[in-house]
Structure formats: C-alpha cells, structure tokens
Motif scaffolding. Structure first.
Motif, PDB file in Angstrom:
ATOM      1  N   LEU A  39     -13.688  -4.466  21.550  1.00  0.00           N
ATOM      2  CA  LEU A  39     -12.378  -5.002  21.188  1.00  0.00           C
ATOM      3  C   LEU A  39     -12.522  -6.105  20.147  1.00  0.00           C
ATOM      4  CD1 LEU A  39     -10.394  -5.384  24.520  1.00  0.00           C
ATOM      5  CD2 LEU A  39      -9.788  -3.927  22.585  1.00  0.00           C
ATOM      6  N   SER A  40     -11.539  -6.191  19.273  1.00  0.00           N
ATOM      7  CA  SER A  40     -11.580  -7.215  18.232  1.00  0.00           C
ATOM      8  C   SER A  40     -10.165  -7.626  17.857  1.00  0.00           C
ATOM      9  CB  SER A  40     -12.292  -6.677  16.986  1.00  0.00           C
ATOM     10  OG  SER A  40     -11.468  -5.734  16.297  1.00  0.00           O
ATOM     11  N   PHE A  41     -10.094  -8.669  17.040  1.00  0.00           N
ATOM     12  CA  PHE A  41      -8.847  -9.075  16.404  1.00  0.00           C
ATOM     13  C   PHE A  41      -8.953  -8.686  14.934  1.00  0.00           C
ATOM     14  CE2 PHE A  41      -9.333 -12.756  19.574  1.00  0.00           C
ATOM     15  CZ  PHE A  41      -8.751 -12.020  20.593  1.00  0.00           C
ATOM     16  N   CYS A  42      -8.014  -7.904  14.469  1.00  0.00           N
ATOM     17  CA  CYS A  42      -8.019  -7.388  13.097  1.00  0.00           C
ATOM     18  C   CYS A  42      -6.877  -8.072  12.351  1.00  0.00           C
ATOM     19  CB  CYS A  42      -7.828  -5.874  13.140  1.00  0.00           C
ATOM     20  SG  CYS A  42      -7.956  -5.022  11.557  1.00  0.00           S
ATOM     21  N   SER A  43      -7.209  -9.011  11.467  1.00  0.00           N
ATOM     22  CA  SER A  43      -6.196  -9.909  10.896  1.00  0.00           C
ATOM     23  C   SER A  43      -6.066  -9.764   9.378  1.00  0.00           C
ATOM     24  CB  SER A  43      -6.548 -11.365  11.214  1.00  0.00           C
ATOM     25  OG  SER A  43      -6.590 -11.584  12.606  1.00  0.00           O
ATOM     26  N   ASN A  44      -4.839  -9.900   8.913  1.00  0.00           N
ATOM     27  CA  ASN A  44      -4.530  -9.882   7.485  1.00  0.00           C
ATOM     28  C   ASN A  44      -4.618 -11.306   6.960  1.00  0.00           C
ATOM     29  OD1 ASN A  44      -2.945 -10.045   5.029  1.00  0.00           O
ATOM     30  ND2 ASN A  44      -2.175  -7.996   5.494  1.00  0.00           N
ATOM     31  N   THR A  45      -5.596 -11.577   6.101  1.00  0.00           N
ATOM     32  CA  THR A  45      -5.837 -12.943   5.635  1.00  0.00           C
ATOM     33  C   THR A  45      -4.669 -13.494   4.817  1.00  0.00           C
ATOM     34  OG1 THR A  45      -7.081 -12.038   3.749  1.00  0.00           O
ATOM     35  CG2 THR A  45      -8.344 -12.705   5.689  1.00  0.00           C
ATOM     36  N   ASP A  46      -3.934 -12.623   4.132  1.00  0.00           N
ATOM     37  CA  ASP A  46      -2.775 -13.079   3.355  1.00  0.00           C
ATOM     38  C   ASP A  46      -1.662 -13.563   4.279  1.00  0.00           C
ATOM     39  OD1 ASP A  46      -4.091 -12.369   1.005  1.00  0.00           O
ATOM     40  OD2 ASP A  46      -3.182 -10.367   0.946  1.00  0.00           O
ATOM     41  N   GLY A 106       0.135 -20.198   8.109  1.00  0.00           N
ATOM     42  CA  GLY A 106      -0.667 -21.392   8.337  1.00  0.00           C
ATOM     43  C   GLY A 106      -1.603 -21.299   9.525  1.00  0.00           C
ATOM     44  N   ALA A 107      -2.140 -20.108   9.746  1.00  0.00           N
ATOM     45  CA  ALA A 107      -3.035 -19.900  10.885  1.00  0.00           C
ATOM     46  C   ALA A 107      -4.395 -19.395  10.408  1.00  0.00           C
ATOM     47  CB  ALA A 107      -2.434 -18.898  11.866  1.00  0.00           C
ATOM     48  N   ASN A 132      -7.911  -6.822   2.665  1.00  0.00           N
ATOM     49  CA  ASN A 132      -7.492  -8.164   3.103  1.00  0.00           C
ATOM     50  C   ASN A 132      -7.604  -8.319   4.622  1.00  0.00           C
ATOM     51  OD1 ASN A 132      -5.452  -6.334   3.552  1.00  0.00           O
ATOM     52  ND2 ASN A 132      -3.790  -7.671   2.872  1.00  0.00           N
ATOM     53  N   LEU A 133      -8.150  -7.328   5.304  1.00  0.00           N
ATOM     54  CA  LEU A 133      -8.348  -7.419   6.752  1.00  0.00           C
ATOM     55  C   LEU A 133      -9.677  -8.089   7.080  1.00  0.00           C
ATOM     56  CD1 LEU A 133      -7.092  -3.928   8.010  1.00  0.00           C
ATOM     57  CD2 LEU A 133      -5.912  -6.134   8.158  1.00  0.00           C
ATOM     58  N   GLU A 134      -9.665  -8.832   8.172  1.00  0.00           N
ATOM     59  CA  GLU A 134     -10.863  -9.525   8.655  1.00  0.00           C
ATOM     60  C   GLU A 134     -11.009  -9.271  10.146  1.00  0.00           C
ATOM     61  OE1 GLU A 134     -12.561 -14.124   9.197  1.00  0.00           O
ATOM     62  OE2 GLU A 134     -10.673 -13.753   8.131  1.00  0.00           O
ATOM     63  N   THR A 135     -12.221  -8.988  10.579  1.00  0.00           N
ATOM     64  CA  THR A 135     -12.491  -8.726  11.986  1.00  0.00           C
ATOM     65  C   THR A 135     -13.107  -9.951  12.645  1.00  0.00           C
ATOM     66  OG1 THR A 135     -12.967  -6.412  11.440  1.00  0.00           O
ATOM     67  CG2 THR A 135     -13.636  -7.174  13.617  1.00  0.00           C
TER      68      THR A 135
END
Length: 348
Positions: free
Chosen positions: A135-142, A148-149, A246-249
């Motif tokens: 399991l992971s968190f897949c986040s859009n850096t933009d 502001g997170a 732009n995704l980061e794991t």
C-alpha cells in the motif's frame, strides 16, 4: 533485489493480447480443449495478457471477466453451487479466504507451489500467491502545492484538514486494495476493529469519492482531481510511467500493509482440470514475468521471476504483517460495518 532485463517486449505481448481479444484467448491448436473461464482482478491489460499467453503456452482457450476483490466474492456468492468461473486470478488472498469461508473454493495444491515461499501460500491449498504489492500514498505534487500540503508520510497525515475533499480511495466492500487499507488500520490498532473504523470515520471528510476500483484513486490523482490516492505502489508507478509524471509515491511511517495477490480454484468448476492447468501456469516465473511487460509492477512470488527497478524493494519498507486468515474471516462483517457506519456519514 537482483535486477535483470526483461526479454519479452511489451509490443510482442500486446500483439498476442490483440489476437486474443478482450475477454477470450482464442481457440486451442487442436480445437478440442474445453475453455477455462476465470475471474481476473488485476488491471485490464494484465488480464488480457494472462489469458492470451496461457492459451499460447497450453493450447487451452481462456475467457475472463475482470472483477475487483469484493465484486468477485459477491459474484461467486450469487451463483453458488453452479459457478460461471473455473478459477480466480489476482486480488488479495483475504478475499479468496472470504470466498472460501462460504464454501466457494476448492483446495488445490499445485506441484508448482513448491517454488513459492510458505508466507505466500495457504498450507491447505485454498490459495497460492502470484504477486505481492505494498500500500502507498500516490500524490499529485501540483495539487499538493496548491493546497499547501506535503506528500503524506503517515496515516495521520491523511487527517490534515488541508486534505479536505482531496483524498480518494476505493470502497473496501468492492476493492481488495481498500480492504487492505482498512485491515492495516486494524493491525496497527492491535486488532481493534472499532478503532480502525473510527480512524476512517475521521478520514471520511477528507475523502472526495469512494471508487469501485482500487487503482482508480491513482488515476484521479494523476488527473488532478484529488491530491492523494490510497493505492498499491505498483499501480502508482504504472501511472507515472504512463505519463502522470507529477505523481509521487510515499509510504506511511507507522507501517504499510501489503497484499498477497492469489490464485484459487472455484468449487464445482465446469472445467476443473483446465483450471488446475491455469493455476499451475500462473505460478511459473515465465507467467509472472508478464506483469511488468504491461506496466504492472507488483513483486512476483516465484523466486526465479524477474525483479525490475520499478518494483518496490520490501526491505526498504516498514511492513504491517497482517493475519491473512483473520482478515479473510472478518472481511464480510467489517466491510458491512464500513458501509453502514463510515461511507454514508455526513461530511463535516
């Protein structure tokens, strides 16, 4: 982990899959083999290749229906003693156990299961692992910058008000991915299911949408619809490689759960011998190597299969070693509680 180059190209596999079609792997060379029909829980392109390459390797025609873990259990339950499927490929082992709990599976220990580590198979042959995913968190850096997170690195980070309506996850009643997240919280809370549901009750206001598919939240993050999706790392990597750069794991520091994707034999299968041949084949290194050729970067369970740079190194993660048997036994009741107590609650 040791890394070698893949020798089977995506183009070759795709060509085979096109010949097979979306839901059928074509006819056997002799035309005499009965087809195998299987549930397929990974992403569609992997399912296509599995069906096509199984037929290529064995001459047995193969058809599949793609269903997520929860959907698979529901579909099998609906057909009861007259199943429309012979085998189930993929989806977390706890889902297979949930099906077994209500008498829907037939134990089968493949001779090829000897190659699979004990931690990735059931001692009684109810399921055998074909891949593992964290399991992971897949986040859009933009989007993170807009709100502001920072990319979340803990389960508690997901509760930050900055993420209000900016997190997506699937519903654990339909998705094995989401159920793995739910069960991870059970394990992190010492087996306390009430505490796990309380956590998701707090998270509820930050959830934009509960999808049906476990990987869909990663696509939502890639498109900028949410900041973060709770998905398996291999799916986030797939989306990155497909252009969502732009995704980061990231992974939760408290510990992350992991899925053992399994294969199992359906009770009263119409073609049990074909199903057993299918299960035997999925446990080979050659079959497990196919996943990466279509961008599915789960870690194979066969020690001789190829490990690529896109796959997670489990040695680098703090893992929550969940009790698969307990997770399977609790699945139906726990997802029903989530559906009644968490999903319909008003959002603050």
């Amino acid at each position: 982990m040791h890394t070698r180059n893949l020798t089977l190209t995506v183009a070759a596999v795709a060509a085979t899959a096109l010949l097979a079609g979306c839901s059928s792997a074509g006819d056997s060379a002799s035309g005499s083999s009965d087809p195998v029909t299987f549930i397929c829980s990974p992403q569609e392109d992997w399912c296509q290749v599995i069906a096509a390459e199984f037929t290529s390797a064995t001459g047995i025609p193969a058809n599949y229906v793609r269903l997520s873990g929860g959907e698979a259990v529901a579909r099998l339950s609906a057909t009861g003693d007259t199943p429309e499927f012979d085998a189930w490929f993929g989806g977390g082992a706890e889902g297979h156990l949930a099906a077994d709990e209500v008498g829907l599976l037939e134990p089968y220990t493949s001779p090829n299961a000897e190659q699979i580590p004990d931690e990735y198979k059931d001692a009684d042959g109810r399921w055998t692992g074909v891949y593992v995913g964290a399991l992971s968190f897949c986040s859009n850096t933009d989007i993170l910058a807009e709100i502001g997170a920072k990319a979340p690195t803990s389960w508690q980070d997901l509760l930050d008000p900055k993420f209000k309506s900016n997190i997506a996850m699937a519903h654990p009643g339909t998705s094995g991915t989401a159920y793995q997240a739910l069960w991870t919280e059970v394990e992190l809370n010492g087996g306390d299911q009430d505490a796990a549901l309380a956590f998701f009750g707090k998270l509820h206001s930050n959830i934009l949408q509960y999808s049906k598919s476990g990987s869909a939240p990663g696509q939502m993050a890639g498109r900028g619809e949410v900041a973060t999706g709770v998905i398996f790392a291999q799916d986030c990597q797939k989306f990155i490689n497909e252009g969502f750069t732009n995704l980061e794991t990231t992974f939760p520091k408290e510990g992350t759960g992991y899925e053992v994707g399994a294969v199992s034999l359906i009770k009263n299968a119409r073609n049990p011998e074909g199903a057993k041949a299918f299960i035997d084949w999925t446990l080979t290194a050659e079959a497990q190597d196919l996943a990466a050729t279509v961008g599915s970067y789960s870690v194979p369970t066969n020690p001789d299969a190829i490990i690529t740079d896109d796959m997670v190194d489990f040695d680098d993660l703090k893992l929550v070693h969940g009790d698969i048997q307990a997770a399977g036994s609790a699945r139906n009741e726990l997802t029903a509680r989530f559906d009644a107590e968490v999903a319909p609650a008003p959002k603050e």
